[in-house]
Design an enzyme around this catalytic site. Structure first.
Site, PDB file in Angstrom:
ATOM      1  N   CYS A 103       0.863  -1.172   0.000  1.00 52.96           N
ATOM      2  CA  CYS A 103       0.000   0.000   0.000  1.00 52.96           C
ATOM      3  C   CYS A 103       0.905   1.230   0.000  1.00 52.96           C
ATOM      4  CB  CYS A 103      -0.857  -0.047   1.273  1.00 52.96           C
ATOM      5  SG  CYS A 103      -1.866   1.398   1.554  1.00 52.96           S
ATOM      6  N   CYS A 122      -0.886   3.726  -6.573  1.00 51.88           N
ATOM      7  CA  CYS A 122      -1.813   3.125  -5.603  1.00 51.88           C
ATOM      8  C   CYS A 122      -2.062   1.711  -6.110  1.00 51.88           C
ATOM      9  CB  CYS A 122      -3.116   3.924  -5.560  1.00 51.88           C
ATOM     10  SG  CYS A 122      -4.451   3.055  -4.697  1.00 51.88           S
TER      11      CYS A 122
HETATM   12  N1  DGL Z   1      -3.974   0.493  -2.142  1.00 58.75           N
HETATM   13  C1  DGL Z   1      -3.529   1.572  -1.339  1.00 58.75           C
HETATM   14  C2  DGL Z   1      -2.383   2.333  -1.928  1.00 58.75           C
HETATM   15  O1  DGL Z   1      -1.566   1.736  -2.607  1.00 58.75           O
HETATM   16  C3  DGL Z   1      -4.537   2.400  -0.624  1.00 58.75           C
HETATM   17  C4  DGL Z   1      -5.780   2.804  -1.306  1.00 58.75           C
HETATM   18  C5  DGL Z   1      -6.754   3.391  -0.292  1.00 58.75           C
HETATM   19  O2  DGL Z   1      -7.067   2.663   0.631  1.00 58.75           O
HETATM   20  O3  DGL Z   1      -7.118   4.559  -0.433  1.00 58.75           O
HETATM   21  O4  DGL Z   1      -2.221   3.491  -1.704  1.00 58.75           O
END
Ligand code: DGL
Length: 354
Positions: free
Chosen positions: A73, A175
């Site tokens: 993430c 993301c």
């Molecule tokens: N998948 C996550 C990222 O890479 C977070 C997305 C979220 O929860 O807003 O930032």
């Protein structure tokens, strides 16, 4: 050879794309995947909230004796990777927008990331390292949440509502949720897209390689290892769902029912040269135990058609007979904080990828 247990964390389904790359790169590890789906999306939460949620997840990994954690993430990495490295004794690998490869191939690149990542110092610094490329940073409103709700199905999302117009010769997917729409985003801008997943998996491999070297050194010098490797009994306690840790750590949702979800899948892989076959199979404790005592590989096998030659796949006969290779199991256990862990989606991720 020691079998490492790696915890992979994301706010929801985005980190499955990272997990998939890690499994491809390190098929001999076991994985815990924690999607904090009750609290996704993280992108607009405060740094304090995000830090506390990530800490909760890493405590679960710690309780299971994970050898390393991957923050799959970008948002969590930008906000608290450094703090988590100080708090936990296992290595914490982060995920960063793939700014570097884009900088070498593009003159005008767009970086798409959550509001929290876009505002982070970490991203500004990263982008500042590559002045040869002009980077535009943009946080698409509600896109990660929409992808989470749509379970990664591109058809349910109208990109025009989320993405800025403009001419770019490359787009960085900062993301892990956006990676589900990689083809669509690339078509939208008619430009190549970049993500950091391979880099993350490589970093994990390097970190575990270092751990292995230390372990060997400790053994050959007769010293006790400082590394935390899960004992067989510990793992089996986990596999059997006998501990209350998930429930204890995550409150109401971490119930027996939740643990039952977590126990349901394993992915089987084999060979010394790489993955030759895989199949997600439903399995319970008994199956797993059988597996860990050297059960036969799944009866259904898929013959490789040659397209994956460069990835070290090799052919397996259709007769389903063992061809002398050593079968190994990569077990993946899914944990979540909400009720809607989507088993079908998790399975598809691997079915499509391999
Ligand atoms: N998948 C996550 C990222 O890479 C977070 C997305 C979220 O929860 O807003 O930032």
């Amino acid at each position: 050879m020691k079998k490492y247990l790696v915890g992979v964390f994301d706010s929801g389904i985005g980190g499955l794309t990272v997990l998939s790359e890690c499994v491809r790169r390190l098929p001999d590890c076991d994985y815990l995947y924690f999607g904090d789906n009750a609290h996704a999306p993280y992108g607009s939460r405060s740094p304090e909230e995000i830090t506390s949620l990530v800490r909760t997840a890493l405590r679960v990994f710690d309780a299971y004796g994970a050898d390393a954690a991957v923050l799959a993430c970008n948002t969590a990495t930008a906000v608290c990777a450094r703090a988590m490295r100080e708090e936990f004794s296992f290595p914490v690998v982060g995920t960063e927008p793939a700014v570097k490869p884009a900088a070498f191939r593009c003159a005008q690149a767009l970086v798409l990331a959550t509001p929290r990542t876009v505002r982070s110092e970490r991203l500004s610094r990263l982008v500042g390292n590559f002045p040869q490329c002009s980077f535009t940073l943009f946080a698409p409103v509600g896109l990660a949440g929409a992808i989470e709700r749509a379970e990664g199905q591109a058809g349910a999302i109208d990109l025009k509502e989320h993405l800025p117009r403009g001419k770019y010769d490359g787009v960085v997917l900062g993301c892990t949720h956006y990676i589900y729409l990689r083809k669509e985003i690339s078509a939208f801008y008619r430009a190549p897209v970049f993500d950091g997943n391979r880099g993350t998996a490589e970093r994990l491999a390097a970190v575990l390689g270092v751990a292995a070297a230390r372990e060997e050194e400790a053994i050959s010098s007769g010293a006790a290892s400082g590394a935390r490797f899960p004992e067989r009994e510990e793992k089996e306690a986990f596999f059997a769902g006998e501990t209350g840790i998930v429930g204890g750590g995550l409150g109401k949702t971490g119930t027996a029912d939740h643990r039952a979800q977590a126990e349901e899948k394993t992915v089987a892989f084999c060979s010394e040269t790489g993955m030759t076959d895989h199949r997600l199979q439903k399995t319970g404790t008994a199956d797993h135990k059988r597996g860990s005592e050297g059960a036969d590989p799944p009866a259904e096998r898929r013959e490789e058609n040659g397209e994956n030659k460069n990835k070290c796949f090799y052919k397996i006969g259709k007769n389903g007979k063992k061809s002398g290779e050593k079968w190994q199991k990569t077990s993946i256990f899914y944990l979540g904080s909400g009720k809607n862990l989507n088993k079908r989606l998790y399975e598809q991720m691997f079915a499509n990828k391999q």
